[in-house]
Design an enzyme around this catalytic site. Structure first.
Site, mmCIF file in Angstrom:
data_model
loop_
_atom_site.group_PDB
_atom_site.id
_atom_site.type_symbol
_atom_site.label_atom_id
_atom_site.label_comp_id
_atom_site.label_asym_id
_atom_site.label_seq_id
_atom_site.Cartn_x
_atom_site.Cartn_y
_atom_site.Cartn_z
ATOM 1 C CE LYS A 240 1.578 12.069 9.343
ATOM 2 N NZ LYS A 240 1.492 11.596 8.004
ATOM 3 C CE1 TYR B 163 9.813 12.453 4.547
ATOM 4 C CE2 TYR B 163 7.764 12.226 5.781
ATOM 5 C CZ TYR B 163 8.518 12.850 4.805
ATOM 6 O OH TYR B 163 7.972 13.880 4.073
ATOM 7 C CG ASP C 186 8.789 12.631 13.939
ATOM 8 O OD1 ASP C 186 7.563 12.672 14.154
ATOM 9 O OD2 ASP C 186 9.289 12.750 12.815
HETATM 10 C C1 LIG Z 1 7.306 10.381 11.360
HETATM 11 C C2 LIG Z 1 6.965 11.574 10.488
HETATM 12 N N1 LIG Z 1 7.578 12.746 10.700
HETATM 13 C C3 LIG Z 1 7.298 13.835 9.945
HETATM 14 C C4 LIG Z 1 6.362 13.806 8.942
HETATM 15 C C5 LIG Z 1 6.069 15.030 8.119
HETATM 16 O O1 LIG Z 1 4.812 15.541 8.429
HETATM 17 P P1 LIG Z 1 3.990 16.377 7.315
HETATM 18 O O2 LIG Z 1 3.635 15.386 6.221
HETATM 19 O O3 LIG Z 1 2.800 16.903 8.042
HETATM 20 O O4 LIG Z 1 4.883 17.444 6.805
HETATM 21 C C6 LIG Z 1 5.694 12.594 8.680
HETATM 22 C C7 LIG Z 1 4.700 12.507 7.605
HETATM 23 O O5 LIG Z 1 4.188 11.482 7.255
HETATM 24 C C8 LIG Z 1 6.015 11.445 9.463
HETATM 25 O O6 LIG Z 1 5.423 10.265 9.245
#
Ligand SMILES: Cc1ncc(COP(=O)(O)O)c(C=O)c1O
Length: 415
Positions: free
Chosen positions: A265, A153, A238
């Site tokens: 985060k 994700y 990421d």
């Molecule tokens: C690995 C990862 N990338 C991207 C995101 C997306 O971030 P946001 O929820 O701040 O849009 C998340 C959200 O949980 C995530 O866990």
């Protein structure tokens, strides 16, 4: 609303005020929740306050917090340094349509910690950071295709919400997965522009990247998953969750040097945030005097309160804090391995589909009943700095105890 089994009956009995709050304005939003991640059955708890490693719900129940706002609260709740920074900023104004100083300080702090980071910019969320990193990679390379790994994700925009959790029957061959639109309403074009790579299969990944190198702008990966340099493709790493692994991020921990990195985060000290950055020659496409470039804007990006909180949080994240978190993480892993001997750890996305998901919700409710708040999918869990070794041991014991609870077994296996 009525409890469906004994486990839910215990939940109803312990949380009547949460049910009242949930029901009060349930018609004003779809399903009674203002964001999807807040919902679980039978109804979500309403929290009254957070304090350190604990949450307190509106019925006065206390929970050891192992979710930490979807992993974003690494210092626990109301850390004095973060609260002081926020209060100091509030005295100066909330948002004034001009820099107030902390935004470049946070960029400098990130660049000093993360070896691959020469420049950074802010967004309002991890999703936006990933969206702009993808656009930048396309602009820099002049190529359109992007790639990501199956089961990973990277946010909720169309380019990356592809094959996050595809059903096996739609996922295609293991060594050449098909892109699967994870949400209805996504652009078919966006899905077709995303190539899906098999997580854990290095040979097939190398082959697919090699076959498409001439049209491939970037590969996104998160630490749960390096071939790109050889093929002249940008790597976007990421660190939206992974940045809590070490002072220099998961890339320091795993010894990886990406071209671009996305953050979110913990970087915002508990306030909405995203950030991305990397090589200067790529990031300088945003140089304000560089002429027509790559667009990236946002009314609340680099919000002064977020920046003040983020800077305070980062400064509290010392090497000793990371050592403490790593030792708690090891303790928890060892404890859970003992408690869960019947469950083999998944090797990749497809083997994770063998897990019996019927146990997730009952286990989550049983842990609430024992005073532990985890992510309700049991997937988005994390440890905060004020957590103690004793709390870890208590969580392990609670998991073992919950698995022995007949009400959990009944809820999991009686439909
Ligand atoms: C690995 C990862 N990338 C991207 C995101 C997306 O971030 P946001 O929820 O701040 O849009 C998340 C959200 O949980 C995530 O866990």
């Amino acid at each position: 609303m009525k409890p469906a089994n004994d486990l839910e009956a215990r939940f109803f009995a312990a949380t009547p005020r949460s049910l009242e709050r949930f029901s009060a304005h349930a018609d004003a939003t779809p399903g009674g929740v203002a964001k999807g991640a807040y919902f679980y059955r039978p109804y979500p708890l309403t929290m009254e306050r957070g304090d350190g490693a604990y949450l307190f719900d509106v019925d006065g129940n206390r929970y050891a917090d192992f979710a930490n706002h979807h992993t974003g609260q690494i210092l626990g709740h109301n850390h004095p340094a973060v609260m002081a920074a926020v209060q100091a900023q509030l005295q100066r104004g909330v948002a004034v349509g001009a820099p107030m100083g902390h935004e470049t300080e946070v960029c400098a702090e990130l660049c000093s910690r993360v070896a691959s980071l020469e420049r950074a910019r802010f967004t309002n969320s991890g999703t936006e950071a990933s969206l702009h990193a993808v656009r930048l990679a396309r602009a820099f390379t002049g190529r359109n295709l992007i790639a990501k790994f199956e089961g990973c994700y990277h946010g909720s925009h169309d380019a990356v919400e592809v094959s996050v959790a595809p059903p096996l029957e739609a996922a295609g061959p293991a060594e050449r997965p098909l892109p699967y639109a994870q949400a209805i309403g996504m652009s078919a074009g966006a899905v077709a522009d995303t190539m899906v790579l098999p997580l854990g299969d290095l040979e097939a990944t190398d082959r697919l990247i090699g076959e498409h190198a001439a049209e491939l702008a970037c590969v996104l990966l998160d630490p749960k998953t390096g071939i790109t340099t050889r093929h002249g493709v940008l790597m976007v790493f990421d660190e939206i969750v992974g940045f809590r692994l070490a002072r220099g991020g998961a890339q320091e921990y795993y010894g990886i040097t990406p071209d671009l990195t996305t953050f979110g985060k913990i970087v915002g000290g508990g306030f909405p945030v995203g950030a991305f950055g990397g090589r200067a020659d790529i990031m300088d496409r945003y140089h304000p005097t560089a002429g027509p470039g790559v667009g990236q804007s946002g009314t609340f990006a680099s919000h002064p309160v977020t920046m003040a909180a983020g800077l305070a949080m980062l400064r509290e994240l010392t090497p000793a804090a990371f050592e403490h978190l790593a030792s708690l993480g090891d303790r928890l892993t060892r404890g859970l391995r003992k408690a869960l001997t019947a469950c083999p750890p998944p090797r990749d996305y497809r083997s994770s589909l063998d897990a019996d998901k019927r146990w997730v919700s009952p286990l989550f409710l049983a842990l609430l009943d024992r005073g532990f708040f985890l992510g309700h999918t049991l997937g988005m869990c994390s440890i905060s700095v004020p957590t103690t070794p004793q709390m870890i041991d208590e969580l392990v014991e609670a998991v073992a105890d919950a698995l022995r609870d007949p009400a959990v077994k009944t809820a999991a296996t009686d439909g």
